[in-house]
Enzyme design. Structure first.
Site, PDB file in Angstrom:
ATOM      1  N   LYS A   1      -2.720   6.865   1.426  1.00  0.00           N
ATOM      2  CA  LYS A   1      -2.387   7.121   2.832  1.00  0.00           C
ATOM      3  C   LYS A   1      -1.280   8.179   2.828  1.00  0.00           C
ATOM      4  CE  LYS A   1      -2.090   4.473   7.068  1.00  0.00           C
ATOM      5  NZ  LYS A   1      -3.128   5.161   7.810  1.00  0.00           N
TER       6      LYS A   1
ATOM      7  N   ARG B   1       0.835  -1.212   0.000  1.00  0.00           N
ATOM      8  CA  ARG B   1       0.000   0.000   0.000  1.00  0.00           C
ATOM      9  C   ARG B   1       0.868   1.260   0.000  1.00  0.00           C
ATOM     10  NH1 ARG B   1      -4.485   0.543   4.603  1.00  0.00           N
ATOM     11  NH2 ARG B   1      -2.655   0.983   5.878  1.00  0.00           N
TER      12      ARG B   1
ATOM     13  N   GLU C   1     -16.093   6.030   6.046  1.00  0.00           N
ATOM     14  CA  GLU C   1     -15.255   5.399   7.074  1.00  0.00           C
ATOM     15  C   GLU C   1     -15.169   6.348   8.262  1.00  0.00           C
ATOM     16  OE1 GLU C   1     -11.169   4.967   5.803  1.00  0.00           O
ATOM     17  OE2 GLU C   1     -11.178   6.890   4.772  1.00  0.00           O
TER      18      GLU C   1
HETATM   19  N1  PXG Z   1      -9.229   4.596   7.482  1.00  0.00           N
HETATM   20  C1  PXG Z   1      -8.352   5.600   7.619  1.00  0.00           C
HETATM   21  C2  PXG Z   1      -8.712   6.939   7.132  1.00  0.00           C
HETATM   22  C3  PXG Z   1      -7.110   5.352   8.190  1.00  0.00           C
HETATM   23  O1  PXG Z   1      -6.223   6.335   8.277  1.00  0.00           O
HETATM   24  C4  PXG Z   1      -7.756   3.049   8.519  1.00  0.00           C
HETATM   25  C5  PXG Z   1      -8.959   3.354   7.910  1.00  0.00           C
HETATM   26  C6  PXG Z   1      -7.487   1.650   8.919  1.00  0.00           C
HETATM   27  O2  PXG Z   1      -6.572   1.047   8.017  1.00  0.00           O
HETATM   28  P1  PXG Z   1      -5.611  -0.117   8.464  1.00  0.00           P
HETATM   29  O3  PXG Z   1      -4.832  -0.445   7.246  1.00  0.00           O
HETATM   30  O4  PXG Z   1      -4.747   0.390   9.565  1.00  0.00           O
HETATM   31  O5  PXG Z   1      -6.471  -1.230   8.908  1.00  0.00           O
HETATM   32  C7  PXG Z   1      -6.793   4.056   8.661  1.00  0.00           C
HETATM   33  C8  PXG Z   1      -5.467   3.800   9.261  1.00  0.00           C
HETATM   34  C9  PXG Z   1      -2.998   6.354  14.237  1.00  0.00           C
HETATM   35  C10 PXG Z   1      -3.488   6.407  12.871  1.00  0.00           C
HETATM   36  O6  PXG Z   1      -1.788   6.232  14.398  1.00  0.00           O
HETATM   37  C11 PXG Z   1      -4.130   5.331  12.316  1.00  0.00           C
HETATM   38  C12 PXG Z   1      -4.602   5.398  11.044  1.00  0.00           C
HETATM   39  C13 PXG Z   1      -4.410   6.556  10.358  1.00  0.00           C
HETATM   40  C14 PXG Z   1      -3.778   7.624  10.927  1.00  0.00           C
HETATM   41  C15 PXG Z   1      -3.296   7.550  12.201  1.00  0.00           C
HETATM   42  O7  PXG Z   1      -3.821   6.468  15.150  1.00  0.00           O
HETATM   43  N2  PXG Z   1      -5.295   4.319  10.560  1.00  0.00           N
END
Ligand code: PXG
Length: 287
Positions: free
Chosen positions: A150, A50, A183
């Site tokens: 991301k 990703r 989301e």
């Molecule tokens: N949606 C968004 C917008 C995200 O940023 C997820 C879903 C979950 O994705 P994953 O691949 O982790 O299952 C994310 C990701 C943090 C932090 O450190 C976590 C995310 C983004 C930014 C900061 O708390 N999660």
């Protein structure tokens, strides 16, 4: 804590980047949040895929192969002697002048790996479920900054987080540009209705934890679908939960004041939490 910064391990106090770095000036970069459990890095290859896809679309060249990057992550965990960790991998465009133009960035692509411990929400929220709200800020239009990226530019989500926090909630559901549920600010969302697990098909990050939940559910013959969901489907769901690397799987028991199902974490949610924990305990890259 030692930080990996552009090829070297440095002390946290010395881990500094230039004020001319476009990651700092414009949020021009990409990142990943990864977890390790008991010396196993969970879904490392998927996170790196990703990251490299985000960088590809942003036209940032990462000067390491995925294999080399994987070694950097493992070495950072080893040097910090971390058994369970949260790993933040950050790529920045590098140093440039004070204009937007990435072509004028003369610096090298920055690679930073920070490892630490993290607990996102208190244990009682996992046991009893959390209450969340929907917020006015919508998730980016896919033709603006695509939610699939991301990127370091997280202001869209931070604005929504501020709205949640101003109202006294720790997470918020964001709609997409068409008014469908996208989301949460840092997590994907699932609902359960009549035994079927549904999650938004558009407007959201393709979360790794989300994909793990879809795979695990399929393995035990739970029906799943990626579809368009409105707030109504969320309010009238039997169960609801959020997924993310940092949050893992957390039950949601109330949305905008409407209790979800019987207002307690549901049976299928609990089953997915159990299966997810079993998976993180056995699957991963060992260090
Ligand atoms: N949606 C968004 C917008 C995200 O940023 C997820 C879903 C979950 O994705 P994953 O691949 O982790 O299952 C994310 C990701 C943090 C932090 O450190 C976590 C995310 C983004 C930014 C900061 O708390 N999660």
């Amino acid at each position: 804590m030692k930080i990996y910064l552009n090829g070297k391990f440095v002390d946290q106090k010395d881990a500094k980047i230039s004020v001319f770095d476009h990651g700092f000036l414009y949020g021009d970069g990409a990142f990943e949040g990864i977890r390790s459990y008991n010396h196993l890095v969970f879904k490392l290859d998927e996170h790196l895929d990703r990251l490299y896809e985000t960088a590809h679309t942003m036209m940032i060249k990462i000067p390491l192969t995925k294999k080399q990057m994987s070694k950097v992550v493992i070495d950072t965990l080893k040097i910090n002697k971390l058994k369970d960790a949260y790993i933040r991998l950050v790529i920045t465009r590098g140093e440039g002048d004070l204009g937007l133009d990435p072509k004028k960035c003369y610096g090298e692509t920055g690679i930073i790996v920070i490892t630490d411990k993290i607990t996102l929400y208190p244990k009682e929220m996992y046991d009893n479920g959390m209450e969340i709200i929907t917020v006015p800020t919508i998730r980016n239009h896919p033709e603006a900054v695509n939610p699939r990226l991301k990127s370091l530019n997280y202001l869209n989500n931070i604005m929504a987080k501020i709205e949640a926090s101003n109202s006294g909630y720790s997470e918020a559901i964001m709609m997409d540009h068409q008014g469908f549920v996208a989301e949460c600010t840092g997590d994907n969302i699932f609902i359960v209705k009549k035994g079927v697990l549904s999650t938004p098909s558009q407007g959201r990050l393709k979360g790794i934890t989300r994909d793990v939940v879809l795979d695990l559910a399929a393995k035990v013959k739970i029906k799943t679908q990626e579809c368009l969901l409105t707030r109504h489907e969320v309010y009238t769901a039997d169960e609801c939960f959020l997924t993310g690397t940092a949050a893992e799987i957390i039950p949601v028991v109330k949305v905008d004041g409407r209790p979800i199902g019987d207002g307690k974490p549901g049976a299928l949610t609990k089953k997915m939490i159990k299966m997810f924990r079993e998976e993180t305990a056995k699957d991963g890259v060992r260090y």
